[in-house]
Design a protein around this motif. Sequence first.
Motif, mmCIF file in Angstrom:
data_model
loop_
_atom_site.group_PDB
_atom_site.id
_atom_site.type_symbol
_atom_site.label_atom_id
_atom_site.label_comp_id
_atom_site.label_asym_id
_atom_site.label_seq_id
_atom_site.Cartn_x
_atom_site.Cartn_y
_atom_site.Cartn_z
ATOM 1 N N MET A 1 0.806 -1.201 0.000
ATOM 2 C CA MET A 1 0.000 0.000 0.000
ATOM 3 C C MET A 1 0.846 1.261 0.000
ATOM 4 O O MET A 1 0.423 2.291 -0.480
ATOM 5 N N LYS A 2 2.034 1.173 0.585
ATOM 6 C CA LYS A 2 2.880 2.352 0.645
ATOM 7 C C LYS A 2 3.321 2.784 -0.749
ATOM 8 O O LYS A 2 3.564 3.956 -0.993
ATOM 9 N N ARG A 3 3.400 1.811 -1.661
ATOM 10 C CA ARG A 3 3.796 2.165 -3.017
ATOM 11 C C ARG A 3 2.713 2.972 -3.713
ATOM 12 O O ARG A 3 3.009 3.861 -4.494
ATOM 13 N N VAL A 4 1.460 2.654 -3.423
ATOM 14 C CA VAL A 4 0.357 3.339 -4.087
ATOM 15 C C VAL A 4 0.146 4.744 -3.504
ATOM 16 O O VAL A 4 0.068 5.728 -4.216
ATOM 17 N N PHE A 5 0.030 4.790 -2.184
ATOM 18 C CA PHE A 5 -0.315 6.060 -1.551
ATOM 19 C C PHE A 5 0.891 6.817 -1.017
ATOM 20 O O PHE A 5 0.802 7.983 -0.684
ATOM 21 N N GLY A 6 2.005 6.167 -0.907
ATOM 22 C CA GLY A 6 3.194 6.812 -0.366
ATOM 23 C C GLY A 6 3.234 6.699 1.143
ATOM 24 O O GLY A 6 2.250 6.389 1.799
ATOM 25 N N ALA A 7 4.389 6.938 1.678
ATOM 26 C CA ALA A 7 4.563 6.856 3.127
ATOM 27 C C ALA A 7 4.176 8.193 3.752
ATOM 28 O O ALA A 7 4.224 9.247 3.113
ATOM 29 N N LYS A 8 3.797 8.134 5.012
ATOM 30 C CA LYS A 8 3.425 9.342 5.731
ATOM 31 C C LYS A 8 4.654 10.206 5.950
ATOM 32 O O LYS A 8 5.717 9.722 6.320
ATOM 33 N N LYS A 9 4.506 11.474 5.710
ATOM 34 C CA LYS A 9 5.611 12.389 5.931
ATOM 35 C C LYS A 9 5.608 12.829 7.383
ATOM 36 O O LYS A 9 4.559 12.990 8.007
ATOM 37 N N ASP A 10 6.789 13.021 7.909
ATOM 38 C CA ASP A 10 6.897 13.506 9.283
ATOM 39 C C ASP A 10 6.489 14.971 9.319
ATOM 40 O O ASP A 10 6.979 15.785 8.522
ATOM 41 N N LYS A 11 5.611 15.285 10.257
ATOM 42 C CA LYS A 11 5.161 16.669 10.390
ATOM 43 C C LYS A 11 6.121 17.433 11.279
ATOM 44 O O LYS A 11 6.611 16.914 12.281
ATOM 45 N N GLU A 12 6.381 18.671 10.898
ATOM 46 C CA GLU A 12 7.202 19.527 11.738
ATOM 47 C C GLU A 12 6.366 19.994 12.917
ATOM 48 O O GLU A 12 5.150 20.174 12.783
ATOM 49 N N PRO A 13 6.988 20.208 14.055
ATOM 50 C CA PRO A 13 6.205 20.718 15.180
ATOM 51 C C PRO A 13 5.717 22.130 14.878
ATOM 52 O O PRO A 13 6.379 22.879 14.154
ATOM 53 N N PRO A 14 4.548 22.477 15.382
ATOM 54 C CA PRO A 14 4.042 23.823 15.100
ATOM 55 C C PRO A 14 4.959 24.876 15.708
ATOM 56 O O PRO A 14 5.618 24.627 16.718
ATOM 57 N N PRO A 15 5.034 26.048 15.087
ATOM 58 C CA PRO A 15 5.930 27.078 15.614
ATOM 59 C C PRO A 15 5.460 27.547 16.991
ATOM 60 O O PRO A 15 4.263 27.658 17.249
ATOM 61 N N SER A 16 6.415 27.814 17.839
ATOM 62 C CA SER A 16 6.070 28.285 19.181
ATOM 63 C C SER A 16 5.781 29.783 19.146
ATOM 64 O O SER A 16 6.015 30.462 18.135
ATOM 65 N N ILE A 17 5.300 30.278 20.248
ATOM 66 C CA ILE A 17 4.996 31.715 20.338
ATOM 67 C C ILE A 17 6.278 32.510 20.197
ATOM 68 O O ILE A 17 6.296 33.560 19.547
#
Length: 136
Positions: free
Chosen positions: A1-17
């Motif tokens: 399935m990873k070939r069809v839809f691709g692997a999940k990308k790592d999300k960057e943490p949201p910017p802090s204040i």
Amino acid sequence: MKRVFGAKKDKEPPPSIQDASDRINKRGDNVDEKLKKLDAELTRYREQIKKTRPGPAQEAIKARAMRILKQKRMYEGQRDMLYNQTFNLDQVSFAAEGLKDAQQTRPKGHNSGQSSRSFFSSLIGIGCLPHERCQP
């Protein structure tokens, strides 16, 4: 399935204040640099106006100086807005830190009500508090 839809990308943490505040301050510094350039240009136009005789040449220089003044006012408004945003973000971070401190100082556990009940009953010397019904 990873070939069809691709692997999940790592999300960057949201910017802090603090990150947002730093970015806004950097933009404010850029606007300050532009304002310095406009000030230098305005002083040059002032000198030119003093040197030229009244007439169409002086009016043209005045028109250019007025355009520069309008730009300067616009940039000053943007700078003030950016610094107000920085102030608001600093207030939010201060409030968030206060909430974190309050959470850390709050007694932990489910028995906090029981401990306050036993504390008050030892102070008063009775088995229950006034708003509670005592069982004989």
